[in-house]
Enzyme design. Structure first.
Site, short mmCIF file in Angstrom:
data_model
loop_
_atom_site.label_atom_id
_atom_site.label_comp_id
_atom_site.label_asym_id
_atom_site.label_seq_id
_atom_site.Cartn_x
_atom_site.Cartn_y
_atom_site.Cartn_z
N GLU A 1 -4.70 1.03 9.40
CA GLU A 1 -6.11 0.65 9.30
C GLU A 1 -6.30 -0.84 9.52
OE1 GLU A 1 -7.35 4.18 6.16
OE2 GLU A 1 -6.83 2.20 5.41
N GLU B 1 -0.97 9.62 4.91
CA GLU B 1 -1.56 9.95 3.62
C GLU B 1 -1.58 11.45 3.34
OE1 GLU B 1 -3.49 5.96 4.71
OE2 GLU B 1 -2.81 7.77 5.76
#
Length: 258
Positions: A112, A132
């Site tokens: 990110e 994740e």
């Protein structure tokens, strides 16, 4: 000068290099590091002498593997976790151009962070992942939207639903990174590109960045009108007058950010 030993800020003329400096932990980010990163980026934005930033990680193995998972249970409630100071938000909020020099793992929040930058360059050993899902959750700093814009929804789905990494060559083929370099050449390539951008008029560079971000979120007609308005703002600057004069006089322009 640096606010934290875990986040270093090195300013060389108009270029600032921000380094996540926790290589023994693969540059995993703690809440204190997130605060230090926000402080570094605030200085970059507020210092008119700095025109471009480079974000990278210390060591040869990792750019950033996101949040330190051991720290996540320290949040008292899910609401406190939701309202934490997000380091991806801090990078996206930067007005000035920023280049990610991805020198290894860019996983989770590190992916990110890289996607929050305007340009991504990678070392040959870099890998990118949204892992994740393997731990029972998903990214929370624009991971899905940014991936879909960068690599297309189908490729984004592969990364988001498997959590498996892709290598630098695939990342370049998918459009996630612009160029791939041998590890020993990455830092110089990022600084050279930053220096090139720093020679451009800073108001125009920041306006171009703002315009590009708007182009992703506006309908086409509105985006074109917004671009025309921003062009008018730029055209009225002293830098634009200098650019026109230098063109007429056949000399190199000198841009002062006015």
């Amino acid at each position: 000068m640096s606010p934290s030993v875990d986040v270093l800020l090195d300013v060389d003329g108009p270029v600032a290099v921000v380094t996540l400096n926790r290589p023994a932990k693969l540059n995993a980010i703690t809440p204190d590091m997130a605060a230090a990163l926000r402080a570094c980026l605030s200085r970059v934005d507020s210092d008119p002498a700095i025109r471009v930033a480079v974000l990278t990680g210390a060591g040869e193995r990792s750019f950033c593997v996101g949040s330190d998972i051991r720290e996540l249970d320290e949040y008292a409630t899910p609401w406190e976790f939701r309202n934490r100071g997000d380091y991806g938000d801090a990078v996206r909020a930067l007005r000035k151009p920023i280049i990610a020099a991805v020198n290894g793992y860019a996983y989770g929040g590190g992916l990110e962070l890289a996607m929050a930058c305007d340009i991504r360059l990678a070392a040959e050993n870099a890998t990118f992942a949204a892992p994740e899902i393997k731990l029972g959750w998903i990214g929370g700093s624009g991971q899905s939207a940014l991936l879909a814009h960068a690599v297309g929804p189908g490729n984004a789905a592969v990364m988001l639903l498997t959590g498996d990494p892709i290598d630098a060559d695939r990342a370049r083929a998918w459009g996630l990174v612009t160029e791939v370099y041998p590890p020993g050449e990455l830092a110089k390539a990022a600084k050279d590109l930053a220096a090139t951008i720093a020679r451009r008029p800073p108001i125009a560079a920041q306006t171009a960045k703002a315009n590009l971000k708007a182009a992703y979120s506006m309908p086409l007609d509105q985006a074109i009108q917004y671009e025309r308005d921003l062009q008018t703002v730029c055209f009225a600057t002293a830098d634009a007058a200098e650019g026109r004069a230098a063109f007429a006089e056949r000399r190199e322009p000198v841009f002062e950010g006015r």
